[in-house]
Design an enzyme around this catalytic site. Structure first.
Site, PDB file in Angstrom:
ATOM      1  CG  ASN A  10      -1.717   1.237   1.409  1.00  0.00           C
ATOM      2  OD1 ASN A  10      -1.797   2.068   0.502  1.00  0.00           O
ATOM      3  ND2 ASN A  10      -2.334   1.391   2.576  1.00  0.00           N
ATOM      4  CE  LYS A  12       0.039   3.190   4.892  1.00  0.00           C
ATOM      5  NZ  LYS A  12       0.171   3.299   6.342  1.00  0.00           N
ATOM      6  CG  HIS A  95      -5.560   1.910   5.438  1.00  0.00           C
ATOM      7  ND1 HIS A  95      -5.082   2.868   6.308  1.00  0.00           N
ATOM      8  CD2 HIS A  95      -4.557   1.026   5.251  1.00  0.00           C
ATOM      9  CE1 HIS A  95      -3.825   2.553   6.617  1.00  0.00           C
ATOM     10  NE2 HIS A  95      -3.478   1.456   5.993  1.00  0.00           N
ATOM     11  CD  GLU A  97      -2.715   5.470   6.870  1.00  0.00           C
ATOM     12  OE1 GLU A  97      -2.747   5.509   5.627  1.00  0.00           O
ATOM     13  OE2 GLU A  97      -1.795   4.913   7.513  1.00  0.00           O
ATOM     14  CD  GLU A 165      -2.990  -2.491   7.338  1.00  0.00           C
ATOM     15  OE1 GLU A 165      -1.891  -2.714   6.834  1.00  0.00           O
ATOM     16  OE2 GLU A 165      -3.682  -1.499   7.055  1.00  0.00           O
ATOM     17  N   GLY A 171       3.181   2.515  10.632  1.00  0.00           N
ATOM     18  CA  GLY A 171       4.092   3.639  10.424  1.00  0.00           C
ATOM     19  C   GLY A 171       4.873   4.035  11.665  1.00  0.00           C
ATOM     20  CB  SER A 211       6.058  -1.486  11.698  1.00  0.00           C
ATOM     21  OG  SER A 211       5.613  -0.167  11.991  1.00  0.00           O
TER      22      SER A 211
HETATM   23  P1  13P Z   1       3.454   0.566   7.508  1.00  0.00           P
HETATM   24  O1  13P Z   1       3.968  -0.706   6.887  1.00  0.00           O
HETATM   25  O2  13P Z   1       4.127   1.798   6.929  1.00  0.00           O
HETATM   26  O3  13P Z   1       3.450   0.525   8.982  1.00  0.00           O
HETATM   27  O4  13P Z   1       1.910   0.700   7.043  1.00  0.00           O
HETATM   28  C1  13P Z   1       1.072  -0.389   7.167  1.00  0.00           C
HETATM   29  C2  13P Z   1      -0.195  -0.074   6.462  1.00  0.00           C
HETATM   30  O5  13P Z   1      -0.948   0.776   6.877  1.00  0.00           O
HETATM   31  C3  13P Z   1      -0.486  -0.814   5.218  1.00  0.00           C
HETATM   32  O6  13P Z   1      -1.789  -0.586   4.793  1.00  0.00           O
END
Ligand code: 13P
Length: 250
Positions: A10, A12, A95, A97, A165, A171, A211
């Site tokens: 992803n 983002k 997601h 976010e 997740e 992140g 992560s």
């Molecule tokens: P990270 O791997 O940057 O922690 O993000 C995970 C994520 O949100 C994948 O959708």
């Protein structure tokens, strides 16, 4: 047939046309057993088309979000029809976010998921708890409520992949331990068995996200109920993502 391991990337709201080309070239030159491992990448909307056209056909391309109406006066939204037009087979939904910054409720996520599936788009449905929920022992309450909203609207789970997740691991560099991830994945599978069906529980892939990198992915991949990853930051680094693919449990 066992659950085929899936590594998703992803991106983002990151990257550029140049980076998209670099990452596509990298994937195009890698080798893995496609009978055992599926790879799907989710670039930002404006790059979907160029990525789909230049990427090898056995790697899936996913949107990061989608709307639940087919067309109309919904400025700024993306229809599943556009995705189908561009041969984009997947979308993410829910997601964290999107839930946090764009106020997508469990019901909105469920509506998007149901609409995407009914339109013929496969879905990576994201779920996960915040740190305060984990610390107060509410992880399962939060995750199960997110899944129940979808189960209320979706009967056929064939084209659903779940991505667990934990928000506190996204992140942050603070990855869930293999045991923490395995425990929640097993709980999700049990929930599916009790609330959807034994068949769906046995066949639905549950990815871990938060992560994941080239170093920690091997031990996570070794867990019985971890069927792949949804990778954020590390999916933007060609060597790191290649390492995660190489570490897949296949
Ligand atoms: P990270 O791997 O940057 O922690 O993000 C995970 C994520 O949100 C994948 O959708």
């Amino acid at each position: 047939m066992g659950r085929k391991f899936l590594v998703g990337g992803n991106w983002k709201m990151n990257g550029s046309l140049e980076l998209a080309k670099t990452l596509v070239n990298s994937l195009n030159s890698q080798k893995w057993n496609t009978d055992l491992l599926e790879v799907v990448i989710a670039p930002p909307f404006p790059y979907l088309s160029v990525v789909r056209e230049s990427l090898r056909k056995d790697v899936g391309v996913s949107a990061q979000n989608v709307y639940f109406e087919k067309s109309g006066a919904f400025t700024g939204e993306t229809s599943t029809e556009f995705l189908k037009d561009l041969k984009i087979e997947w979308t993410l939904t829910g997601h964290s976010e999107r839930r946090e910054y764009f106020h997508e409720s469990n019901e909105i996520v469920a509506k998007k998921t149901a609409h995407a599936l009914a339109s013929g788009i496969k879905v990576i449905l994201c779920c996960g708890e915040k740190l305060e929920h984990r610390e107060s022992g509410q992880t399962n309450d939060i995750v199960f409520a997110q899944l129940k909203a979808v189960a209320d609207q979706v009967k056929d789970w064939t084209n659903v992949v779940i991505a667990y997740e934990p928000v506190w691991a996204i992140g942050t560099g603070k990855v869930a331990t293999p045991e923490q991830a395995q425990d929640t994945h097993a709980d999700i599978r049990k929930w599916l068995a009790e609330n959807v069906s034994a068949d769906v529980a046995a066949n639905t892939r549950i990815l871990y996200g938060g992560s994941v990198n080239g170093k920690n992915s091997a031990s996570l991949a070794g867990q019985a109920d971890i069927d792949g990853f949804l990778v954020g930051g590390a999916s933007l680094k060609e060597a790191e993502f290649a390492q995660i693919i190489a570490n897949a449990n296949v």
